[in-house]
Design a protein around this motif. Structure first.
Motif, mmCIF file in Angstrom:
data_model
loop_
_atom_site.group_PDB
_atom_site.id
_atom_site.type_symbol
_atom_site.label_atom_id
_atom_site.label_comp_id
_atom_site.label_asym_id
_atom_site.label_seq_id
_atom_site.Cartn_x
_atom_site.Cartn_y
_atom_site.Cartn_z
ATOM 1 N N ARG A 167 0.820 -1.214 0.000
ATOM 2 C CA ARG A 167 0.000 0.000 0.000
ATOM 3 C C ARG A 167 0.849 1.257 0.000
ATOM 4 O O ARG A 167 0.421 2.298 -0.522
ATOM 5 N N ARG A 168 2.041 1.168 0.590
ATOM 6 C CA ARG A 168 2.935 2.327 0.502
ATOM 7 C C ARG A 168 3.319 2.597 -0.946
ATOM 8 O O ARG A 168 3.411 3.740 -1.386
ATOM 9 N N ALA A 169 3.594 1.523 -1.681
ATOM 10 C CA ALA A 169 3.973 1.658 -3.086
ATOM 11 C C ALA A 169 2.772 1.915 -3.994
ATOM 12 O O ALA A 169 2.909 2.530 -5.054
ATOM 13 N N HIS A 170 1.598 1.451 -3.567
ATOM 14 C CA HIS A 170 0.386 1.577 -4.390
ATOM 15 C C HIS A 170 -0.766 2.068 -3.516
ATOM 16 O O HIS A 170 -1.646 1.287 -3.132
ATOM 17 N N PRO A 171 -0.787 3.353 -3.163
ATOM 18 C CA PRO A 171 -1.788 3.870 -2.217
ATOM 19 C C PRO A 171 -3.224 3.768 -2.701
ATOM 20 O O PRO A 171 -4.150 3.886 -1.893
ATOM 21 N N GLU A 172 -3.438 3.553 -3.996
ATOM 22 C CA GLU A 172 -4.803 3.423 -4.506
ATOM 23 C C GLU A 172 -5.338 2.005 -4.358
ATOM 24 O O GLU A 172 -6.498 1.729 -4.673
ATOM 25 N N LEU A 173 -4.515 1.085 -3.878
ATOM 26 C CA LEU A 173 -4.916 -0.299 -3.707
ATOM 27 C C LEU A 173 -5.651 -0.467 -2.385
ATOM 28 O O LEU A 173 -5.165 -0.079 -1.335
ATOM 29 N N GLU A 174 -6.835 -1.061 -2.441
ATOM 30 C CA GLU A 174 -7.586 -1.382 -1.230
ATOM 31 C C GLU A 174 -7.251 -2.813 -0.808
ATOM 32 O O GLU A 174 -7.119 -3.694 -1.661
ATOM 33 N N VAL A 175 -7.109 -3.048 0.501
ATOM 34 C CA VAL A 175 -6.694 -4.347 1.018
ATOM 35 C C VAL A 175 -7.749 -4.889 1.978
ATOM 36 O O VAL A 175 -8.266 -4.162 2.822
ATOM 37 N N ASP A 176 -8.054 -6.174 1.828
ATOM 38 C CA ASP A 176 -8.949 -6.875 2.748
ATOM 39 C C ASP A 176 -8.251 -8.168 3.152
ATOM 40 O O ASP A 176 -8.262 -9.155 2.420
ATOM 41 N N LEU A 177 -7.605 -8.160 4.334
ATOM 42 C CA LEU A 177 -6.878 -9.326 4.831
ATOM 43 C C LEU A 177 -7.744 -10.074 5.838
ATOM 44 O O LEU A 177 -8.154 -9.513 6.851
ATOM 45 N N GLN A 178 -8.001 -11.341 5.562
ATOM 46 C CA GLN A 178 -8.802 -12.189 6.449
ATOM 47 C C GLN A 178 -7.906 -13.287 7.004
ATOM 48 O O GLN A 178 -7.438 -14.141 6.261
ATOM 49 N N CYS A 179 -7.652 -13.248 8.316
ATOM 50 C CA CYS A 179 -6.790 -14.236 8.966
ATOM 51 C C CYS A 179 -7.641 -15.222 9.760
ATOM 52 O O CYS A 179 -8.263 -14.851 10.764
ATOM 53 N N VAL A 180 -7.687 -16.456 9.303
ATOM 54 C CA VAL A 180 -8.398 -17.535 9.985
ATOM 55 C C VAL A 180 -7.579 -18.800 9.816
ATOM 56 O O VAL A 180 -6.817 -18.940 8.861
ATOM 57 N N ASP A 181 -7.734 -19.733 10.731
ATOM 58 C CA ASP A 181 -6.991 -20.985 10.647
ATOM 59 C C ASP A 181 -7.773 -22.099 9.961
ATOM 60 O O ASP A 181 -7.330 -23.237 9.928
ATOM 61 N N GLN A 182 -8.939 -21.778 9.422
ATOM 62 C CA GLN A 182 -9.709 -22.749 8.655
ATOM 63 C C GLN A 182 -9.634 -22.391 7.174
ATOM 64 O O GLN A 182 -9.574 -21.217 6.809
ATOM 65 N N TYR A 183 -9.631 -23.408 6.321
ATOM 66 C CA TYR A 183 -9.612 -23.175 4.888
ATOM 67 C C TYR A 183 -10.955 -22.612 4.442
ATOM 68 O O TYR A 183 -12.010 -22.973 4.974
#
Length: 309
Positions: free
Chosen positions: A120-136
């Motif tokens: 995001r520092r390199a591409h500030p127009e990029l939106e990020v949605d990080l989902q951290c779960v231990d199930q597939y």
């Protein structure tokens, strides 16, 4: 049946935003549109597709069964459009759109989250949605662009790129390990309390190999079970017992003396860290950039892990 030529495809993005935000107001804030305009788009979309997609009450907004089906299809259409635009744009220029990533809780927190911050520092127009779960999760069904998987992958139609390898160490807190913890024999560990991740295929079994080629195993009759590797590490740090934990998640604990590595020279067999993503005609540039960023984060910590081997 409605004809696709009668549907304003721009409204698909509005519909997806409404479902994901859970309200017309939230979708309007996300898209920079007035609530009345969002409502008008939804009314016209329902008229175009000939089906009720949303049920609005004074207190909440619900998605109909037809709406849920149409939402899944709309996500696929929008993702395909993004991938096509990325392919046309080539390998230069800023990344735009949304990148949806799925990862295990511990690996996602330690490596994927920092990699996404750098992106995001390199591409500030990029939106990020990080989902951290231990199930597939189902990548296509959940609209995930790329997922990080640890260990052996089940056969699937997904594409995979290897990021690195990891092993697991037997560890315990200094209070549990004792003064000579690093020299403990496998037979001795069998009588000690055990902390394990319940979601593993065989949470009570331990299979190890020595650097000289020897192999051995043991099985615990019971354990302190938890559903995440992060909670397993916390219980081990608190003195709950011995545990088999990934080297990348505890190398700093071993180096700092918070955990003691047991069974000198013994680890699990090396396992792969892989990025998987749906097979598409147009490989996503966003996915390729993320893989490179995560691999850089992983390689930057290789020295710290090797120092405590």
């Amino acid at each position: 049946m409605a004809d696709v030529r009668d549907v304003n495809l721009n409204r698909l993005a509005v519909f997806v935003a409404v479902v994901e935000a859970g309200s017309l107001t939230g979708a309007g804030e996300r898209l920079g549109l007035a609530k009345t305009m969002v409502s008008k788009h939804m009314q016209r979309l329902e008229a175009e597709v000939g089906a009720s997609l949303l049920v609005r009450t004074t207190r909440r907004l619900n998605v109909t069964e037809a709406g849920r089906t149409f939402y899944d299809a709309s996500c696929l259409v929008l993702r395909a459009a993004e991938e096509g635009l990325s392919a046309i744009a080539g390998e230069v220029g800023p990344l735009r759109g949304t990148l949806r990533v799925n990862a295990p809780i511990d690996y996602g927190s330690l490596f994927v989250a920092p990699a996404l911050v750098e992106m995001r520092r390199a591409h500030p127009e990029l939106e990020v949605d990080l989902q951290c779960v231990d199930q597939y999760v189902d990548l296509v069904g959940e609209g995930i662009d790329v997922a990080i998987r640890l260990g052996r992958l089940a056969d699937s139609n997904y594409r995979a790129v290897k990021i690195g390898e990891f092993v697991k160490w037997m560890v315990a807190s200094p209070a549990v390990a004792g003064a000579d913890g690093e020299h403990t024999e496998l037979a001795t560990l069998a009588g000690m309390p055990y902390v394990a991740v319940a979601t593993l295929p065989r949470p009570l079994s331990v299979a190890l190999e020595h650097r000289d080629g020897r192999k051995d195993s043991l099985r615990y009759p019971s354990a302190f079970l938890t559903n995440t590797a992060t909670a397993c590490r916390a219980a081990t740090l608190a003195g709950g017992g011995v545990a088999l934990l990934t080297d990348f998640s505890i190398a700093h604990d071993v180096a700092a003396g918070r955990l003691v590595r047991l069974l000198d020279g013994w680890t699990t067999a090396p396992a792969s860290i892989q990025a998987i993503f749906p097979a598409t005609k147009f490989p996503s540039r966003k996915v390729r950039v993320l893989i490179d960023a995560v691999r850089a984060q992983w390689e930057a910590t290789a020295g710290a892990r090797s120092e405590v081997v």
